[in-house]
Design an enzyme around this catalytic site. Structure first.
Site, short mmCIF file in Angstrom:
data_model
loop_
_atom_site.label_atom_id
_atom_site.label_comp_id
_atom_site.label_asym_id
_atom_site.label_seq_id
_atom_site.Cartn_x
_atom_site.Cartn_y
_atom_site.Cartn_z
N ARG A 8 -6.88 0.50 -11.88
CA ARG A 8 -6.20 -0.45 -10.86
C ARG A 8 -4.72 0.14 -10.12
O ARG A 8 -4.12 -0.24 -11.20
CB ARG A 8 -6.39 -2.06 -10.72
CG ARG A 8 -6.31 -2.06 -9.35
CD ARG A 8 -5.83 -3.96 -9.44
NE ARG A 8 -5.15 -4.26 -10.16
CZ ARG A 8 -3.32 -3.89 -9.44
NH1 ARG A 8 -3.77 -3.29 -8.93
NH2 ARG A 8 -2.55 -4.34 -10.76
N VAL A 9 -4.87 0.95 -9.56
CA VAL A 9 -3.37 0.95 -8.67
C VAL A 9 -3.62 0.30 -7.63
O VAL A 9 -4.20 -0.04 -6.97
CB VAL A 9 -2.78 2.35 -8.44
CG1 VAL A 9 -3.34 3.01 -10.14
CG2 VAL A 9 -4.33 2.82 -7.14
N SER A 10 -1.63 0.29 -7.52
CA SER A 10 -1.98 -1.20 -5.94
C SER A 10 -2.19 -0.49 -4.19
O SER A 10 -2.42 -0.97 -3.41
CB SER A 10 0.08 -1.49 -5.71
OG SER A 10 -0.39 -2.52 -7.12
N SER A 11 -1.60 1.32 -4.67
CA SER A 11 -1.73 1.83 -3.30
C SER A 11 -1.76 3.26 -3.38
O SER A 11 -2.39 4.35 -4.74
CB SER A 11 -0.05 2.00 -2.65
OG SER A 11 0.28 2.47 -3.47
N GLN A 14 -0.50 5.93 -5.56
CA GLN A 14 -0.37 5.79 -6.74
C GLN A 14 -1.90 6.65 -7.72
O GLN A 14 -2.86 7.06 -7.04
CB GLN A 14 -0.29 4.62 -7.30
CG GLN A 14 0.72 3.71 -6.50
CD GLN A 14 0.91 2.69 -6.86
OE1 GLN A 14 0.26 2.07 -6.83
NE2 GLN A 14 2.19 2.11 -7.72
#
Length: 190
Positions: A8-11, A14
């Site tokens: 998982r990445v936040s944005s 990324q």
């Protein structure tokens, strides 16, 4: 023991590829990935899919615990759900697994650290916004819809709720646009 990886990445700016490669190297047969906040599980469909299909003796693998979640409660709830299914969690950095009793304690501590880190991020963000506001630089989020379009639709007789629905904005946005033009929210524009 099947290993299922979760990245998982936040944005969207990324990159997920490093996480995916590390999870594959750790022996994950399946790797699911998504972009979204780790503050809660809301909207994290890939994680929900993994949890739905995990079976006894499966192992959920993440690169770091903060990729799984930044809320201690969410992380501990996830560990509990995995336990109920007979599955376990493995974190690669630092190497920890819930397959043993000591691992659960370490996961709890790491979850608390991730939670604290999220608080620090929010505090820094708030401080940055306040500093920018004082300098007159921060103007808030860019408008998604032009006020003129809202006023035009209101002039054509559309209700505020319909305008909001059609344009994908809140009713408050419609009221603000009408107020900014000097039009009362309940009167028609000529």
């Amino acid at each position: 023991m099947p290993r299922i990886g979760y990245a998982r990445v936040s944005s969207s700016s990324q990159d997920l590829e490093i996480q995916k490669a590390r999870l594959k190297a750790a022996g994950c047969e399946i790797v699911r990935a998504e972009t979204g906040s780790g503050a809660s599980r809301d909207g994290r469909n890939e994680l929900a899919t993994i949890l739905e299909f995990l079976r006894a003796d499966d192992e959920l693998v993440v690169l770091r615990l903060d990729r799984l979640g930044r809320s201690t409660r969410d992380v501990l709830n996830l560990v509990h759900e995995l336990d109920a299914k007979g599955a376990s969690l493995r974190v690669l950095e630092p190497e920890v697994t819930t397959a043993g009793g000591m691992g659960r304690m370490v996961i709890t501590v790491l979850g608390m650290v991730a939670d604290m880190e999220l608080t620090f991020i929010r505090d820094r963000q708030r401080a940055g916004i306040e500093a920018a506001k004082q300098k007159g630089v921060y103007k808030g989020r860019r408008k998604q819809v032009d006020d003129l379009k809202i006023r035009r639709l209101a002039a054509e007789g559309a209700s505020k709720a319909k305008i909001a629905r059609d344009l994908g904005v809140s009713r408050m946005t419609v009221y603000r646009a009408l107020k900014a033009s000097g039009t009362k929210a309940d009167e028609k524009i000529e």
